[in-house]
Design a protein around this motif. Structure first.
Motif, mmCIF file in Angstrom:
data_model
loop_
_atom_site.group_PDB
_atom_site.id
_atom_site.type_symbol
_atom_site.label_atom_id
_atom_site.label_comp_id
_atom_site.label_asym_id
_atom_site.label_seq_id
_atom_site.Cartn_x
_atom_site.Cartn_y
_atom_site.Cartn_z
ATOM 1 N N ASP A 70 0.851 -1.189 0.000
ATOM 2 C CA ASP A 70 0.000 0.000 0.000
ATOM 3 C C ASP A 70 0.891 1.244 0.000
ATOM 4 O O ASP A 70 1.865 1.325 0.765
ATOM 5 C CB ASP A 70 -0.890 0.032 1.239
ATOM 6 C CG ASP A 70 -1.915 -1.086 1.253
ATOM 7 O OD1 ASP A 70 -2.017 -1.820 0.245
ATOM 8 O OD2 ASP A 70 -2.612 -1.227 2.272
ATOM 9 N N ILE A 71 0.581 2.204 -0.857
ATOM 10 C CA ILE A 71 1.328 3.461 -0.890
ATOM 11 C C ILE A 71 0.368 4.625 -1.022
ATOM 12 O O ILE A 71 -0.762 4.475 -1.513
ATOM 13 C CB ILE A 71 2.361 3.495 -2.043
ATOM 14 C CG1 ILE A 71 1.655 3.402 -3.409
ATOM 15 C CG2 ILE A 71 3.385 2.383 -1.916
ATOM 16 C CD1 ILE A 71 2.612 3.604 -4.580
ATOM 17 N N ASP A 72 0.809 5.805 -0.597
ATOM 18 C CA ASP A 72 0.026 7.035 -0.711
ATOM 19 C C ASP A 72 0.643 7.923 -1.779
ATOM 20 O O ASP A 72 1.861 8.168 -1.767
ATOM 21 C CB ASP A 72 -0.023 7.779 0.620
ATOM 22 C CG ASP A 72 -0.828 7.034 1.672
ATOM 23 O OD1 ASP A 72 -1.913 6.530 1.314
ATOM 24 O OD2 ASP A 72 -0.367 6.944 2.827
ATOM 25 N N VAL A 73 -0.189 8.417 -2.690
ATOM 26 C CA VAL A 73 0.266 9.307 -3.758
ATOM 27 C C VAL A 73 -0.680 10.502 -3.796
ATOM 28 O O VAL A 73 -1.866 10.355 -4.124
ATOM 29 C CB VAL A 73 0.285 8.595 -5.126
ATOM 30 C CG1 VAL A 73 0.742 9.555 -6.223
ATOM 31 C CG2 VAL A 73 1.184 7.365 -5.085
ATOM 32 N N GLN A 74 -0.168 11.649 -3.416
ATOM 33 C CA GLN A 74 -0.949 12.893 -3.400
ATOM 34 C C GLN A 74 -2.307 12.699 -2.715
ATOM 35 O O GLN A 74 -3.346 13.110 -3.233
ATOM 36 C CB GLN A 74 -1.132 13.430 -4.816
ATOM 37 C CG GLN A 74 0.153 13.985 -5.426
ATOM 38 C CD GLN A 74 -0.097 14.812 -6.680
ATOM 39 O OE1 GLN A 74 -1.207 14.882 -7.206
ATOM 40 N NE2 GLN A 74 0.945 15.461 -7.166
ATOM 41 N N GLY A 75 -2.280 12.067 -1.556
ATOM 42 C CA GLY A 75 -3.497 11.914 -0.780
ATOM 43 C C GLY A 75 -4.371 10.750 -1.173
ATOM 44 O O GLY A 75 -5.438 10.542 -0.579
ATOM 45 N N HIS A 76 -3.958 9.963 -2.143
ATOM 46 C CA HIS A 76 -4.721 8.794 -2.581
ATOM 47 C C HIS A 76 -4.025 7.525 -2.093
ATOM 48 O O HIS A 76 -2.803 7.392 -2.201
ATOM 49 C CB HIS A 76 -4.842 8.758 -4.101
ATOM 50 C CG HIS A 76 -5.551 9.937 -4.685
ATOM 51 N ND1 HIS A 76 -6.921 10.019 -4.768
ATOM 52 C CD2 HIS A 76 -5.066 11.098 -5.224
ATOM 53 C CE1 HIS A 76 -7.264 11.174 -5.332
ATOM 54 N NE2 HIS A 76 -6.160 11.840 -5.621
ATOM 55 N N ARG A 77 -4.792 6.585 -1.573
ATOM 56 C CA ARG A 77 -4.236 5.316 -1.136
ATOM 57 C C ARG A 77 -4.314 4.308 -2.291
ATOM 58 O O ARG A 77 -5.402 3.965 -2.764
ATOM 59 C CB ARG A 77 -5.004 4.788 0.076
ATOM 60 C CG ARG A 77 -4.673 3.362 0.501
ATOM 61 C CD ARG A 77 -3.172 3.119 0.753
ATOM 62 N NE ARG A 77 -2.627 3.927 1.820
ATOM 63 C CZ ARG A 77 -2.496 3.521 3.078
ATOM 64 N NH1 ARG A 77 -2.898 2.326 3.420
ATOM 65 N NH2 ARG A 77 -1.956 4.321 3.968
ATOM 66 N N ILE A 78 -3.146 3.869 -2.744
ATOM 67 C CA ILE A 78 -3.047 2.837 -3.773
ATOM 68 C C ILE A 78 -2.750 1.526 -3.063
ATOM 69 O O ILE A 78 -1.751 1.404 -2.352
ATOM 70 C CB ILE A 78 -1.952 3.174 -4.794
ATOM 71 C CG1 ILE A 78 -2.300 4.486 -5.517
ATOM 72 C CG2 ILE A 78 -1.777 2.042 -5.800
ATOM 73 C CD1 ILE A 78 -1.228 4.963 -6.486
ATOM 74 N N SER A 79 -3.622 0.550 -3.233
ATOM 75 C CA SER A 79 -3.518 -0.701 -2.495
ATOM 76 C C SER A 79 -2.568 -1.678 -3.175
ATOM 77 O O SER A 79 -2.369 -1.646 -4.399
ATOM 78 C CB SER A 79 -4.897 -1.357 -2.358
ATOM 79 O OG SER A 79 -5.793 -0.506 -1.670
ATOM 80 N N GLN A 80 -1.993 -2.545 -2.372
ATOM 81 C CA GLN A 80 -1.115 -3.592 -2.887
ATOM 82 C C GLN A 80 -1.819 -4.376 -3.995
ATOM 83 O O GLN A 80 -2.976 -4.754 -3.873
ATOM 84 C CB GLN A 80 -0.728 -4.543 -1.757
ATOM 85 C CG GLN A 80 0.155 -5.685 -2.201
ATOM 86 C CD GLN A 80 0.469 -6.637 -1.062
ATOM 87 O OE1 GLN A 80 0.038 -6.440 0.056
ATOM 88 N NE2 GLN A 80 1.224 -7.686 -1.352
ATOM 89 N N GLY A 81 -1.100 -4.583 -5.097
ATOM 90 C CA GLY A 81 -1.644 -5.334 -6.218
ATOM 91 C C GLY A 81 -2.343 -4.493 -7.263
ATOM 92 O O GLY A 81 -2.631 -4.990 -8.366
ATOM 93 N N GLN A 82 -2.603 -3.225 -6.958
ATOM 94 C CA GLN A 82 -3.274 -2.379 -7.944
ATOM 95 C C GLN A 82 -2.286 -1.883 -9.002
ATOM 96 O O GLN A 82 -1.096 -1.716 -8.750
ATOM 97 C CB GLN A 82 -3.960 -1.190 -7.266
ATOM 98 C CG GLN A 82 -5.209 -1.559 -6.494
ATOM 99 C CD GLN A 82 -6.005 -0.346 -6.045
ATOM 100 O OE1 GLN A 82 -5.467 0.567 -5.422
ATOM 101 N NE2 GLN A 82 -7.289 -0.330 -6.364
#
Length: 398
Positions: free
Chosen positions: A292-304
């Motif tokens: 899971d990572i955060d990019v400009q306030g958005h949470r991108i989940s593992q595997g996406q």
């Protein structure tokens, strides 16, 4: 929310940069429900994420595993041929595979290729300049890059025809197309002909010279060597063909820059980077989130999936002043078109040389060059910005 699939519409197909600009201003990072991927449009974020170890370019296996069982059987030969390409792996495997080719692509080697590129360009132009018309793609840039990459990859003369009309194996896999499998099989047969000499360090073709020391000192399988032989072809032919075509089109639509380059040929290398920034033949690259990572306030989940829109980042006004203007005096060598970080294109210097030489030779041999058709047509693909053709007319110079 918008979708990258809107780029197929007539409104944006000829000029995707209008779409990028409109979306980037409102949603520089957003989730595209249609493509099931996070889309990143700004230069700084693309540059940062290209080097982020939490994102992986190893996407072949995950894509293949999602195919229906019958499609997996059909696509297995193509998948196996390209899955050992370094671009689809992360360290430590990527590091190992990159070392197969990188030590051989030295500045000296690139300098040695220049007279070969120049000779091929001159020969191709000799065939057409007397007619006062040509198709830049089919008469010039495609046979130029095909013959250069045939020399670079050590494709035997009797197999050189297998490189004609090369479109890209990754696209073929993602499109679940089987049409390139016979070509890849035939190339493997031709490649295997030189295996013993290549392994013994006595091969005389360019590819054998590039990998000679590494094969003597490293543990590389023939499948790994062949996959990265294919990668040189895949990365060095179709994309460079259309980088040259897009560069010529950009100049024809910006006559002041055409005349400036004609008057100041010493700007050739700088101009090549500006062409790469202005209208790259590859618009996107894709990564998969490992955590899971955060990019400009958005949470991108593992595997996406994460789609980095290189074409948008190259036109980001926060990075480049007047980004929609072609300016061959601009310092644009930090463009995104070759990638950043460990996946930076190994053939970048060669591609720049090919663009520089092709454009300069064309301008030397053809004056008053102009489009035969006001609106050139593009191939129907939103990621690869490939012209179908680029017919021009001109007056031959002495």
């Amino acid at each position: 929310m918008p979708s990258l699939l809107e780029l197929f519409s007539p409104e944006y197909s000829a000029d995707p940069y209008v779409f990028y600009r409109e979306v980037r201003e409102e949603n520089p990072v957003y989730y595209d429900k249609m493509t099931r991927s996070w889309v990143v449009l700004g230069y700084d974020e693309i540059s940062r994420l290209s080097k982020d170890e939490r994102l992986s370019g190893a996407r072949i296996e995950s894509f293949y595993e999602k195919l229906p069982a019958d499609a997996q059987v059909e696509m297995k030969p193509l998948k196996e041929a390209i899955s050992d390409m370094m671009v689809f792996h992360e360290p430590p495997r990527h590091t190992k595979l990159r070392q197969l080719i990188k030590p051989g692509l030295t500045p000296r080697f690139i300098r040695e290729m220049r007279p070969i590129i120049e000779a091929i360009a001159d020969e191709l132009l000799d065939r057409v300049v007397g007619q006062g018309r040509m198709d830049v793609i089919h008469d010039f840039s495609e046979p130029l890059t095909r013959r250069v990459v045939a020399r670079l990859a050590g494709v035997p003369d009797h197999a050189a025809h297998l490189l004609e009309n090369w479109q890209g194996l990754l696209f073929e896999l993602f499109a679940q197309s089987r049409k390139e499998i016979p070509r890849v099989t035939a190339l493997r047969n031709a490649f295997d002909e030189g295996a013993e000499e290549r392994r013994a360090g006595i091969g005389t073709d360019f590819f054998s010279l590039i990998v000679a020391e590494q094969l003597q000192n490293g543990d590389f399988t023939e499948d790994e060597v062949f996959a990265n032989f294919l990668m040189l072809i895949d990365a060095g032919q179709a994309t460079t063909t259309h980088l040259i075509g897009n560069a010529v089109l950009a100049l024809l639509r910006n006559r002041d820059q055409l005349e400036l380059l004609r008057d100041r040929p010493e700007l050739g290398a700088k101009a090549a980077h500006e062409f790469l920034r202005y209208d790259s033949s590859v618009q996107f690259t894709t990564r998969v989130a490992l955590v899971d990572i955060d990019v400009q306030g958005h949470r991108i989940s593992q595997g996406q999936s994460v789609t980095l829109v290189l074409g948008s980042g190259n036109r980001d006004p926060l990075k480049y002043k007047n980004p929609d203007r072609l300016d061959i005096t601009r310092h644009a060598a930090d463009h995104l078109s070759f990638g950043h970080g460990i996946h930076y294109c190994l053939g970048a210097s060669l591609a720049v040389s090919e663009i520089e030489i092709a454009v300069s030779r064309l301008l030397e041999r053809a004056s008053g060059i102009r489009l035969r058709e006001a609106r050139p047509t593009w191939q129907d693909n939103i990621n690869f910005r490939f012209l179908k053709e680029l017919p021009v007319v001109f007056e031959p110079t002495r």
